[in-house]
Write an enzyme that holds these catalytic residues in place. Structure first.
Site, short mmCIF file in Angstrom:
data_model
loop_
_atom_site.label_atom_id
_atom_site.label_comp_id
_atom_site.label_asym_id
_atom_site.label_seq_id
_atom_site.Cartn_x
_atom_site.Cartn_y
_atom_site.Cartn_z
N TYR A 1 1.07 -10.11 5.63
CA TYR A 1 1.33 -10.60 4.29
C TYR A 1 2.78 -10.47 3.79
O TYR A 1 3.34 -11.43 3.28
CB TYR A 1 0.41 -9.88 3.30
N HIS B 1 8.53 19.02 11.51
CA HIS B 1 9.26 18.65 10.30
C HIS B 1 10.14 17.45 10.64
O HIS B 1 11.03 17.54 11.48
CB HIS B 1 10.12 19.82 9.80
N ASP B 2 9.89 16.31 9.95
CA ASP B 2 10.58 15.08 10.33
C ASP B 2 12.07 15.12 10.04
O ASP B 2 12.89 14.63 10.83
CB ASP B 2 9.93 13.87 9.64
N HIS C 1 -16.47 -15.89 -24.52
CA HIS C 1 -17.68 -15.42 -23.84
C HIS C 1 -18.09 -16.41 -22.74
O HIS C 1 -19.28 -16.55 -22.43
CB HIS C 1 -18.84 -15.23 -24.82
N SER D 1 -7.41 -16.49 -2.52
CA SER D 1 -8.24 -15.34 -2.13
C SER D 1 -7.37 -14.16 -1.74
O SER D 1 -7.67 -13.01 -2.09
CB SER D 1 -9.15 -15.73 -0.96
N ARG E 1 7.78 22.27 -7.47
CA ARG E 1 7.24 21.33 -6.48
C ARG E 1 6.02 21.93 -5.81
O ARG E 1 5.96 23.14 -5.59
CB ARG E 1 8.27 20.97 -5.40
N SER F 1 4.23 14.69 -0.32
CA SER F 1 4.94 14.03 0.78
C SER F 1 4.10 12.96 1.47
O SER F 1 4.50 11.79 1.54
CB SER F 1 5.38 15.08 1.80
N ARG G 1 4.32 8.57 1.17
CA ARG G 1 4.65 7.75 2.33
C ARG G 1 3.71 6.54 2.43
O ARG G 1 4.07 5.52 3.00
CB ARG G 1 4.54 8.57 3.62
#
Length: 491
Positions: free
Chosen positions: A15, A79-80, A175, A305, A332, A337, A341
Site C-alpha cells: 500500500y 541492545h540495538d 436517519h 475498500s 521514563r 520502545s 517501533r
C-alpha cells in the site's frame, strides 16, 4: 529463505509509497543515528582528528554489511543502539572510542556494564535517547511533510468536483431517510470541510514539533554542564547548533530521558482523525454506489475498500499512543520502545496509503445524473407538499384543511410504494382531488428540483471557489498540486 517465506506487513509490500517506506526504513533510521553521532562529536568540542571526522562522514549511510555486523552484535548485547555503535566504530575506527564515550551514561546500569567491558572512557552525556529520540522527531517531521501536500491535493480535486456538481439536486438524508434536497456538490463540500479540519490538525501537529537535542539522562543537562565546566550558555549554544543542523526551530523546554510521549499522541491523533474521516467519506460513496448514483473509478473498483480498511486501522492506532504516554512513570518507563517501533511507522504508512487510494477515488468519481434525478422525483412529491399547502393558504384555503387533505393522500401514495411496489403517485392523486383544483396548473412547476436546494450552489462556491476558505488553505501546496495535475495530463 526468500522474502516469500517470511511475513511482510502489507502496509509496506502493498500500500504505502516508496518515499514513506524510505523514511521509516531500517537504513534511514540507522543512518540518521550516525549523522547525529557525527554532529555530536564535532559540536561537543571533543578533540577528534580530521581522519576520524572523515571516516564518520564516509560511512554515514549504513551498508548491507553494516547491518549484518549490527545484527550479530545485537544478539550478543541485547541492545540495538550499542550494536550500531559497534558497527559504526568498525568502519570509523579513528572515532570508535569517542563514539562509545558519547553513548555511555554511568547512571544507566547497562551502559555502566558496557563501560566496564570496554575499559575507561570519558563521560559526554549523550545517551542512546540522544540518537533515537532526535531521529524519531526527524521522522515524524519528514513523514508529516510527505502527507500534507498529498492531503491538500485530495482536497483540491474534491473541490473541483464539488464546483462541477454544485447545482445538481440529489436526495439529502436524516436517519438515512430522505429529508430534503441538497446537491451532489454540496455533499462533496461536507466531505471537504472534514478533510480541511484534518489538514489543519496535521499542520498544527507538524508546526508544534521541536527537537529534543542534547539533554542528558533525565533531561537535567547535568552531564553537559560538567563538560562545559558549568557554562550553561555553552549548553544552550550546543542545542541551538543541533537544532539548526537538524532543521528544527528549537528544543522542547523540558525533557526527561525522552521527549514527552504526548508528542507522539498529538501526531498520531491527527493521523487517526484522518482515518475516521476517510471511513466517513468512503462509507457515503459506498452507499451512493449501492443506490447506483455514484461510483469510484471503473478500473479501480477495490480502491474504496482499501481506503475504508486502512482508515479503520489508522483510526485505532491513537489508542496505542495514548496508552504509551499515560504509562510513562517519572522520567521514563522503558516500555515505550517496542510499541513505538510498531505504532508510529504504521500510522504514517497507513495515512500515506490512504492518501494515494483516496486521491484515485476522488480524482475519478463517476456520477449518474439520470439515476440521481429519478430517485429525486420518487421522493420529491412528499417534499413538495409544504409548498403546495402554502400556495393554497395564499389563495384563502385553511392550512388545517389543506394539511389534512395532503396527509390522507400521502398515506395512500406511501402504501402504493411500500405495500404494492408501485411508483409514488401522490401528484396524480393531488391533481384528481377537487380540493386542489385552484392550483392544478401550477403543481408541475412546483416540482422543479432546483427550487428545493436552497443556497447549496452558493455555499459550495463560497467554501471552495475563488478566494474561498479552501483556496486559502491550499495556497502553501499550490506547486505540489500543479505538479500533480501535470503528471495526470502526462499519463
Amino acid at each position: 529463505m526468500s522474502g516469500n517465506d517470511t511475513y511482510q506487513t502489507p502496509l509496506a509490500s502493498r500500500y504505502a509509497s516508496a518515499e514513506m517506506k524510505t523514511i521509516f526504513s531500517a537504513r534511514t533510521r540507522s543512518s540518521t543515528w550516525r549523522q547525529l553521532w557525527a554532529k555530536a562529536e564535532k559540536e561537543l568540542g571533543i578533540d577528534i582528528s580530521d581522519e576520524a571526522i572523515a571516516q564518520m562522514k564516509a560511512h554515514i549511510t549504513m551498508t548491507d554489511e553494516d547491518f549484518v555486523v549490527a545484527a550479530v552484535e545485537e544478539k550478543r548485547r541485547r541492545h540495538d543502539v550499542m550494536a550500531h555503535v559497534h558497527a559504526f566504530g568498525l568502519v570509523a575506527p579513528a572515532a570508535a572510542g569517542i563514539i562509545v564515550s558519547n553513548l555511555i551514561d554511568h547512571s544507566y546500569p547497562y551502559f555502566a556494564k558496557f563501560a566496564r567491558l570496554n575499559g575507561p572512557s570519558d563521560h559526554y552525556g549523550a545517551t542512546s535517547c540522544y540518537v533515537t529520540d532526535n531521529s524519531d522527531l526527524i521522522f515524524l517531521r519528514d513523514g508529516l511533510d510527505l502527507i500534507l501536500p498529498k492531503l491538500a491535493t485530495i482536497i483540491f480535486k474534491l473541490s473541483q468536483f464539488a464546483i462541477e456538481y454544485k447545482d445538481m439536486p440529489t436526495l439529502g438524508y436524516t436517519h438515512y431517510q430522505p429529508a430534503q434536497l441538497i446537491t451532489v456538490g454540496r455533499r462533496a463540500a461536507q466531505w471537504i470541510q472534514d478533510l480541511l479540519m484534518v489538514l489543519e490538525d496535521i499542520t498544527r501537529a507538524r508546526s508544534d514539533l521541536r527537537f529534543r537535542g542534547a539533554q542528558g539522562t533525565t533531561g537535567t543537562q547535568a552531564s553537559f554542564m560538567e563538560i562545559f565546566h558549568g557554562d550553561g550558555d555553552k549548553v544552550d549554544k550546543l542545542n541551538d547548533i543541533l537544532c539548526a543542523k537538524a532543521g528544527f526551530p528549537t528544543c522542547y523546554s523540558i525533557s526527561t530521558q525522552t521527549y514527552t510521549r504526548l508528542v507522539d499522541l498529538r501526531v498520531v491523533n491527527a493521523l487517526s482523525e484522518f482515518g475516521d474521516v476517510v471511513q466517513r467519506i468512503t462509507g457515503d460513496i459506498r452507499h451512493l454506489a449501492s443506490q447506483k448514483e455514484m461510483e469510484e473509478p471503473f478500473e479501480k473498483d477495490q480502491i474504496g475498500s482499501s481506503a475504508m480498511g486502512l482508515g479503520r486501522h489508522l483510526s485505532n492506532l491513537n489508542k496505542n499512543a495514548s496508552n504509551t504516554y499515560s504509562a510513562q512513570w517519572f522520567e521514563r518507563t522503558l516500555d515505550d520502545s517496542a510499541i513505538r517501533r510498531i505504532t508510529i511507522p504504521e500510522a504514517f504508512l497507513s495515512a500515506d496509503a490512504i492518501c494515494m487510494t483516496l486521491d484515485n477515488v476522488v480524482g475519478g468519481l463517476v456520477v449518474y445524473p439520470a439515476r440521481i434525478h429519478s430517485r429525486v422525483m420518487e421522493e420529491l412529491p412528499f417534499m413538495a407538499t409544504e409548498n403546495i399547502i402554502m400556495k393554497l393558504v395564499s389563495l384563502g384555503k385553511s392550512r388545517q384543511d389543506a394539511h389534512e387533505e395532503i396527509r390522507v393522500l400521502s398515506h395512500q401514495a406511501s402504501d402504493v410504494v411500500k405495500k404494492e411496489g408501485g411508483k409514488n403517485d401522490l401528484i396524480e392523486r393531488i391533481k384528481k382531488t377537487p380540493f386542489f383544483q385552484p392550483i392544478i396548473g401550477e403543481v408541475d412547476a412546483m416540482l422543479e428540483p432546483k427550487n428545493f436546494i436552497g443556497r447549496c450552489p452558493e455555499q459550495v462556491l463560497r467554501f471552495c471557489g475563488k478566494g474561498s476558505e479552501v483556496e486559502k488553505a491550499l495556497e502553501p501546496y499550490r506547486k505540489h498540486i500543479a505538479a500533480s495535475k501535470e503528471v495526470e495530463l502526462a499519463v
